[in-house]
Design a protein around this motif. Structure first.
Motif, PDB file in Angstrom:
ATOM      1  N   CYS A 188       0.866  -1.180   0.000  1.00 56.02           N
ATOM      2  CA  CYS A 188       0.000   0.000   0.000  1.00 56.02           C
ATOM      3  C   CYS A 188       0.897   1.222   0.000  1.00 56.02           C
ATOM      4  O   CYS A 188       1.779   1.342   0.846  1.00 56.02           O
ATOM      5  CB  CYS A 188      -0.882  -0.018   1.239  1.00 56.02           C
ATOM      6  SG  CYS A 188      -1.765   1.519   1.489  1.00 56.02           S
ATOM      7  N   ASN A 189       0.679   2.115  -0.930  1.00 59.24           N
ATOM      8  CA  ASN A 189       1.517   3.306  -1.026  1.00 59.24           C
ATOM      9  C   ASN A 189       1.360   4.191   0.203  1.00 59.24           C
ATOM     10  O   ASN A 189       2.328   4.799   0.666  1.00 59.24           O
ATOM     11  CB  ASN A 189       1.182   4.107  -2.277  1.00 59.24           C
ATOM     12  CG  ASN A 189       1.534   3.357  -3.547  1.00 59.24           C
ATOM     13  OD1 ASN A 189       0.709   3.184  -4.435  1.00 59.24           O
ATOM     14  ND2 ASN A 189       2.777   2.885  -3.626  1.00 59.24           N
ATOM     15  N   ALA A 190       0.157   4.254   0.735  1.00 61.21           N
ATOM     16  CA  ALA A 190      -0.067   5.111   1.901  1.00 61.21           C
ATOM     17  C   ALA A 190       0.744   4.604   3.090  1.00 61.21           C
ATOM     18  O   ALA A 190       1.418   5.385   3.772  1.00 61.21           O
ATOM     19  CB  ALA A 190      -1.547   5.156   2.248  1.00 61.21           C
ATOM     20  N   ALA A 191       0.734   3.292   3.307  1.00 60.44           N
ATOM     21  CA  ALA A 191       1.518   2.713   4.399  1.00 60.44           C
ATOM     22  C   ALA A 191       3.006   2.928   4.136  1.00 60.44           C
ATOM     23  O   ALA A 191       3.786   3.180   5.053  1.00 60.44           O
ATOM     24  CB  ALA A 191       1.226   1.232   4.553  1.00 60.44           C
ATOM     25  N   ALA A 192       3.394   2.857   2.853  1.00 62.07           N
ATOM     26  CA  ALA A 192       4.795   3.044   2.497  1.00 62.07           C
ATOM     27  C   ALA A 192       5.251   4.465   2.800  1.00 62.07           C
ATOM     28  O   ALA A 192       6.383   4.676   3.222  1.00 62.07           O
ATOM     29  CB  ALA A 192       5.006   2.724   1.025  1.00 62.07           C
ATOM     30  N   ILE A 193       4.347   5.436   2.610  1.00 63.17           N
ATOM     31  CA  ILE A 193       4.695   6.829   2.908  1.00 63.17           C
ATOM     32  C   ILE A 193       5.028   6.968   4.394  1.00 63.17           C
ATOM     33  O   ILE A 193       5.985   7.633   4.767  1.00 63.17           O
ATOM     34  CB  ILE A 193       3.527   7.778   2.547  1.00 63.17           C
ATOM     35  CG1 ILE A 193       3.179   7.693   1.055  1.00 63.17           C
ATOM     36  CG2 ILE A 193       3.818   9.205   2.962  1.00 63.17           C
ATOM     37  CD1 ILE A 193       4.184   8.263   0.142  1.00 63.17           C
ATOM     38  N   VAL A 194       4.261   6.293   5.233  1.00 60.79           N
ATOM     39  CA  VAL A 194       4.558   6.324   6.668  1.00 60.79           C
ATOM     40  C   VAL A 194       5.893   5.647   6.940  1.00 60.79           C
ATOM     41  O   VAL A 194       6.705   6.129   7.727  1.00 60.79           O
ATOM     42  CB  VAL A 194       3.440   5.637   7.477  1.00 60.79           C
ATOM     43  CG1 VAL A 194       3.770   5.636   8.955  1.00 60.79           C
ATOM     44  CG2 VAL A 194       2.115   6.332   7.239  1.00 60.79           C
ATOM     45  N   SER A 195       6.148   4.539   6.239  1.00 67.54           N
ATOM     46  CA  SER A 195       7.383   3.800   6.506  1.00 67.54           C
ATOM     47  C   SER A 195       8.613   4.568   6.052  1.00 67.54           C
ATOM     48  O   SER A 195       9.736   4.218   6.412  1.00 67.54           O
ATOM     49  CB  SER A 195       7.344   2.421   5.840  1.00 67.54           C
ATOM     50  OG  SER A 195       7.628   2.527   4.469  1.00 67.54           O
ATOM     51  N   LEU A 210       8.081  10.947  -2.581  1.00 67.97           N
ATOM     52  CA  LEU A 210       7.574  11.466  -3.851  1.00 67.97           C
ATOM     53  C   LEU A 210       7.583  10.415  -4.952  1.00 67.97           C
ATOM     54  O   LEU A 210       6.762  10.446  -5.861  1.00 67.97           O
ATOM     55  CB  LEU A 210       8.424  12.670  -4.308  1.00 67.97           C
ATOM     56  CG  LEU A 210       8.257  13.951  -3.500  1.00 67.97           C
ATOM     57  CD1 LEU A 210       9.148  15.054  -4.049  1.00 67.97           C
ATOM     58  CD2 LEU A 210       6.816  14.410  -3.509  1.00 67.97           C
ATOM     59  N   THR A 211       8.523   9.468  -4.879  1.00 62.59           N
ATOM     60  CA  THR A 211       8.631   8.496  -5.962  1.00 62.59           C
ATOM     61  C   THR A 211       7.953   7.171  -5.626  1.00 62.59           C
ATOM     62  O   THR A 211       7.940   6.261  -6.438  1.00 62.59           O
ATOM     63  CB  THR A 211      10.112   8.203  -6.297  1.00 62.59           C
ATOM     64  OG1 THR A 211      10.755   7.776  -5.106  1.00 62.59           O
ATOM     65  CG2 THR A 211      10.795   9.421  -6.842  1.00 62.59           C
ATOM     66  N   ASN A 212       7.389   7.085  -4.432  1.00 65.89           N
ATOM     67  CA  ASN A 212       6.825   5.801  -4.006  1.00 65.89           C
ATOM     68  C   ASN A 212       5.687   5.333  -4.900  1.00 65.89           C
ATOM     69  O   ASN A 212       5.474   4.141  -5.088  1.00 65.89           O
ATOM     70  CB  ASN A 212       6.338   5.893  -2.561  1.00 65.89           C
ATOM     71  CG  ASN A 212       5.970   4.540  -2.013  1.00 65.89           C
ATOM     72  OD1 ASN A 212       4.849   4.094  -2.129  1.00 65.89           O
ATOM     73  ND2 ASN A 212       6.954   3.838  -1.467  1.00 65.89           N
ATOM     74  N   ASN A 213       4.968   6.285  -5.484  1.00 64.28           N
ATOM     75  CA  ASN A 213       3.784   5.922  -6.254  1.00 64.28           C
ATOM     76  C   ASN A 213       4.112   5.117  -7.515  1.00 64.28           C
ATOM     77  O   ASN A 213       3.232   4.545  -8.132  1.00 64.28           O
ATOM     78  CB  ASN A 213       3.027   7.191  -6.610  1.00 64.28           C
ATOM     79  CG  ASN A 213       1.603   6.902  -6.977  1.00 64.28           C
ATOM     80  OD1 ASN A 213       0.916   6.198  -6.261  1.00 64.28           O
ATOM     81  ND2 ASN A 213       1.171   7.412  -8.114  1.00 64.28           N
ATOM     82  N   PHE A 214       5.376   5.075  -7.905  1.00 64.11           N
ATOM     83  CA  PHE A 214       5.740   4.289  -9.084  1.00 64.11           C
ATOM     84  C   PHE A 214       5.749   2.788  -8.802  1.00 64.11           C
ATOM     85  O   PHE A 214       5.883   1.986  -9.714  1.00 64.11           O
ATOM     86  CB  PHE A 214       7.094   4.723  -9.641  1.00 64.11           C
ATOM     87  CG  PHE A 214       7.056   6.080 -10.266  1.00 64.11           C
ATOM     88  CD1 PHE A 214       6.399   6.270 -11.466  1.00 64.11           C
ATOM     89  CD2 PHE A 214       7.626   7.169  -9.639  1.00 64.11           C
ATOM     90  CE1 PHE A 214       6.328   7.529 -12.049  1.00 64.11           C
ATOM     91  CE2 PHE A 214       7.562   8.426 -10.203  1.00 64.11           C
ATOM     92  CZ  PHE A 214       6.907   8.606 -11.414  1.00 64.11           C
ATOM     93  N   THR A 215       5.660   2.432  -7.514  1.00 58.38           N
ATOM     94  CA  THR A 215       5.490   1.013  -7.186  1.00 58.38           C
ATOM     95  C   THR A 215       4.001   0.714  -7.234  1.00 58.38           C
ATOM     96  O   THR A 215       3.242   1.292  -6.478  1.00 58.38           O
ATOM     97  CB  THR A 215       5.975   0.718  -5.763  1.00 58.38           C
ATOM     98  OG1 THR A 215       7.153   1.465  -5.531  1.00 58.38           O
ATOM     99  CG2 THR A 215       6.235  -0.742  -5.587  1.00 58.38           C
ATOM    100  N   PRO A 216       3.560  -0.162  -8.147  1.00 56.58           N
ATOM    101  CA  PRO A 216       2.130  -0.449  -8.194  1.00 56.58           C
ATOM    102  C   PRO A 216       1.684  -1.137  -6.909  1.00 56.58           C
ATOM    103  O   PRO A 216       2.248  -2.160  -6.531  1.00 56.58           O
ATOM    104  CB  PRO A 216       1.970  -1.373  -9.403  1.00 56.58           C
ATOM    105  CG  PRO A 216       3.338  -1.829  -9.760  1.00 56.58           C
ATOM    106  CD  PRO A 216       4.318  -0.866  -9.194  1.00 56.58           C
ATOM    107  N   THR A 422      -6.067   8.327  -0.341  1.00 56.17           N
ATOM    108  CA  THR A 422      -5.485   7.993   0.959  1.00 56.17           C
ATOM    109  C   THR A 422      -4.002   8.342   0.996  1.00 56.17           C
ATOM    110  O   THR A 422      -3.497   8.878   1.976  1.00 56.17           O
ATOM    111  CB  THR A 422      -5.644   6.480   1.238  1.00 56.17           C
ATOM    112  OG1 THR A 422      -6.944   6.088   0.832  1.00 56.17           O
ATOM    113  CG2 THR A 422      -5.431   6.178   2.681  1.00 56.17           C
ATOM    114  N   THR A 423      -3.300   8.032  -0.099  1.00 58.83           N
ATOM    115  CA  THR A 423      -1.872   8.303  -0.150  1.00 58.83           C
ATOM    116  C   THR A 423      -1.604   9.806  -0.093  1.00 58.83           C
ATOM    117  O   THR A 423      -0.712  10.260   0.630  1.00 58.83           O
ATOM    118  CB  THR A 423      -1.268   7.699  -1.429  1.00 58.83           C
ATOM    119  OG1 THR A 423      -1.629   6.331  -1.497  1.00 58.83           O
ATOM    120  CG2 THR A 423       0.228   7.833  -1.442  1.00 58.83           C
TER     121      THR A 423
END
Lengths: 465, 252
Positions: A188-195, A210-216, A422-423
């Protein structure tokens, strides 16, 4: 106030009292602690050499090897996707036929009750159908991918991925731990932003965010799988086509990773200039994963959680789509006018107005992009009955003129477009800076538009179609 | 992923524990990837996502359990290598241990690399007396043929040592009992102080009484004196923001 506090004056005096440079004192303190720890550990621990440690080392020799590290990584990724694609196929079609059988029964029930046409339209064609599509298309890949991914995580492979990719991230001027946040993005990109908090330097943390969203994320890669299956024909039992579908999905994920490097590089040379900082990454021992636990946890926690979120968003989205499709102004539905409005721009990108609209309406959650698109197509005119996943191909290709280029551009835009609601909300909460949230929106969106337009025109220019 | 929804970050004022009727607050500290979250889940019956990689827990998580009719609030802190924080999540752990005064701190260590983990144990022992060492991953230590003399370890450190293998539920009852004993002062840990070189010890001897005058005994004056000598700005910053007029935090 803090300046006048007695502790502050004591701090100012303490250098004079100790006669020690603070940095030197710190070194001396740390040294004493390390020395004590060493002494105690030597007294209390006996360690004869063992086979297990050798096993860990031998595994690391493969997983972290300069030659084998990357191939093994790619093979593991492909294997997981392959199992997911093969495994998701049957449950998907069972779920679809089951849910659409139920739809017929519900329709009959409403007819029996003499319900108004709009009741049937709103609840069955709107709410129920979109939820049914979410469940049958999204659930099986998630239910298979998550446990597999969690097994790797539990076994201790993820930090090794970070270790392998560190070289590239350093080249890109980013932090090696970004590999971990990137892996979280598959969930989940949103969880990844926290991580991203595991990255210490604010500059590198921002690049990672900023670049996390490129991971589907799990909302998007079932879409990728569905598309690949649809166009390359993973639904046939031929091994070759299944493998092709797998490689296509793997290719798009790889593209996402490459784009992560490219844009991290771009950011660290322009908006977020700076040198990559060094860090210590602890490689945990390999642990044999607790398979039962992993399956229960990933199904209960991740799959059901994500599915519940998708359904909660899909129900109202389906209702809105239905209302848009059935509100007519001057003889055309709002849905069609909106799609027609988007169409000129979308066609430059190799898409059509409906697809772009589905992406826009899918802002709350990526899971619902494909269901909305199906809904929009179905309610947009011919009202054909979709009874199985095979009919989807009919709907897309025959009714709406999709080519393989449309499929490619759709998948491209799936990997690169704005982060879900959410992200974005999480980004804003983490950085507390609307400018960076907006950049996080703009960056993947522009990349996606640019890529789609280029691919579209390149293919047309070279007369490949 | 449930992390976002499941995690509740509480402000420090919820953790004041000066009243005996309130539940005892237990902090779980330790190096990254030593199984803090696994122990947390095992004790509270909660289902925080656990994973085999360092840095999984970036937020503070809390849950509670009841043992022998007494209520305990367990706080799972992000993994940290030392109390001289290098990152935001290490600061979270440091600030909680220093300024929220948990009733007991359980340091979870990886039994397979005790030496490195002991650095943190020793540092926390300078901050608080109410300390328990949880020697986790004992199953792995055995697999690696490591023999650990935990009685000697306990004597050398001056704190109770509990061996666990949280993944299999081993030693958890012993851990609950030990926490209970320390909370109710049936066991009184006396962490062995670290001896520093003479020049440092001299400076400590001068500063310690002055610190005690200012702050009393809530934070170990010897440790605060060391922070002052080291010119630890981040500690001083956190100290001031923990003062009552800074809005939130604990009374001194």
């Amino acid at each position: 106030m803090s300046q006048n506090h007695p502790l502050s004056s004591l701090l100012r005096q303490s250098q004079n009292i100790s006669g020690l440079e603070p940095a030197k004192a710190t070194d001396s303190i740390v040294q004493s602690i390390y020395h004590t720890a060493q002494k105690i550990a030597r007294e209390t621990v006996q360690m004869p050499g063992s086979r297990i440690q050798n096993l860990d080392r031998r595994l690391d020799n493969i997983f972290l090897s300069r030659i084998w590290g990357y191939p093994v990584m790619l093979i593991l990724l492909t294997m997981i996707l392959w199992i997911t694609i093969i495994g998701a196929n049957y449950p998907s079609s069972w779920l679809a036929s089951g849910l659409f059988w139920l739809e017929e029964r519900l329709t009959q029930g409403l007819q029996f009750l003499d319900a108004a046409a709009w009741v049937h339209g709103f609840f069955i064609e709107g709410v129920y159908r979109s939820v049914a599509w979410v469940i049958s298309v999204m659930l099986p890949p998630m239910a298979i991918f998550f446990p597999l991914f969690t097994l790797l995580e539990d076994a201790g492979y993820l930090p090794r991925v970070a270790f392998n990719l560190d070289y590239f991230f350093k080249k890109a001027g980013a932090h090696g731990k970004q590999a971990l946040t990137m892996c979280m993005g598959f969930g989940c990109n949103a969880a990844a932003i926290v991580s991203c908090r595991i990255i210490d330097s604010p500059r590198e943390r921002l690049i990672a965010a900023l670049t996390n969203n490129f991971t589907p994320c799990n909302g998007r890669f079932p879409t990728l799988i569905a598309m690949a299956t649809l166009f390359i024909g993973g639904s046939s039992l031929v091994l070759g086509t299944q493998l092709m579908a797998t490689l296509t999905v793997a290719g798009f994920i790889l593209l996402g990773i490459i784009l992560t490097f490219v844009l991290s590089y771009f950011l660290s040379r322009t908006l977020l200039k700076g040198e990559p900082s060094s860090f210590i990454l602890e490689l945990p021992p390999y642990r044999s994963p607790r398979i039962g636990q992993v399956i229960i946890r990933s199904v209960m926690d991740r799959t059901l959680f994500v599915l519940a979120r998708a359904i909660i968003v899909a129900a109202p989205a389906g209702a809105i789509t239905w209302i848009l499709a059935n509100t007519y102004i001057d003889g055309t539905s709002l849905l069609s006018s909106f799609a027609a409005f988007l169409h000129p721009f979308a066609s430059h990108m190799g898409l059509d107005g409906f697809i772009l609209m589905a992406f826009i309406l899918g802002l709350p959650a990526n899971e619902i992009v494909l269901p909305i698109l199906i809904m929009a197509y179905v309610s947009g005119g011919s009202m054909m009955e979709l009874e199985s996943l095979g009919d989807l191909r009919q709907l897309f290709v025959v009714e709406h003129g999709w080519t393989w280029l449309t499929g490619i551009c759709f998948m491209l835009f799936t990997v690169c477009h704005w982060p879900c609601g959410t992200t974005l909300y999480t980004l804003q909460k983490e950085q507390k800076n609307a400018y960076w949230t907006f950049m996080a929106f703009l960056l993947p969106t522009c990349t996606g538009i640019l890529l789609c337009v280029s691919v579209n025109y390149l293919v047309q220019f070279m007369h490949l179609l | 992923m449930p992390i976002i929804n499941a995690v509740r970050v509480l402000s420090d004022k919820n953790f004041k524990s000066d009243c005996t009727k309130k539940p005892a607050v237990i902090a779980l500290a330790g190096n990254p990837n030593t199984g803090k979250s696994t122990i947390f889940n095992a004790l509270t019956g909660m289902r925080q996502h656990t994973g085999n990689w360092p840095g999984k827990t970036v937020l503070r998580t809390q849950g509670q359990y009841i043992y022998n009719g007494q209520k305990y609030v367990l706080v799972d802190l992000p993994g940290t290598y030392s109390l001289l924080p290098h990152s935001a999540e290490e600061e979270v752990a440091r600030d909680f241990l220093c300024f929220s005064y948990p009733d007991v701190t359980v340091v979870v260590v990886d039994a397979t690399c005790l030496e490195r983990n002991l650095n943190l144990v020793l540092q926390i022992g300078e901050v608080t007396r109410q300390l328990i060492l949880c020697l986790n991953l004992m199953d792995e230590a055995r697999r690696k043929n490591l023999i650990i003399d935990s009685d000697l370890l306990s004597r050398r450190l001056g704190i109770p040592v509990v061996e666990t293998a949280a993944r299999n539920g081993e030693g958890l009852n012993q851990l609950r009992q030990t926490i209970c004993d320390v909370v109710n002062h049936r066991i009184t840990p006396v962490p062995t102080p670290i001896t520093y070189p003479p020049d440092l010890e001299q400076a400590i001897a001068i500063l310690e009484p002055q610190v005690r005058q200012i702050m009393g005994e809530r934070l170990n004056p010897r440790w605060v004196a060391l922070r002052l000598i080291a010119g630890d700005q981040s500690f001083i910053r956190s100290f001031f923001s923990s003062l009552p007029d800074a809005g939130e935090g604990v009374k001194l």
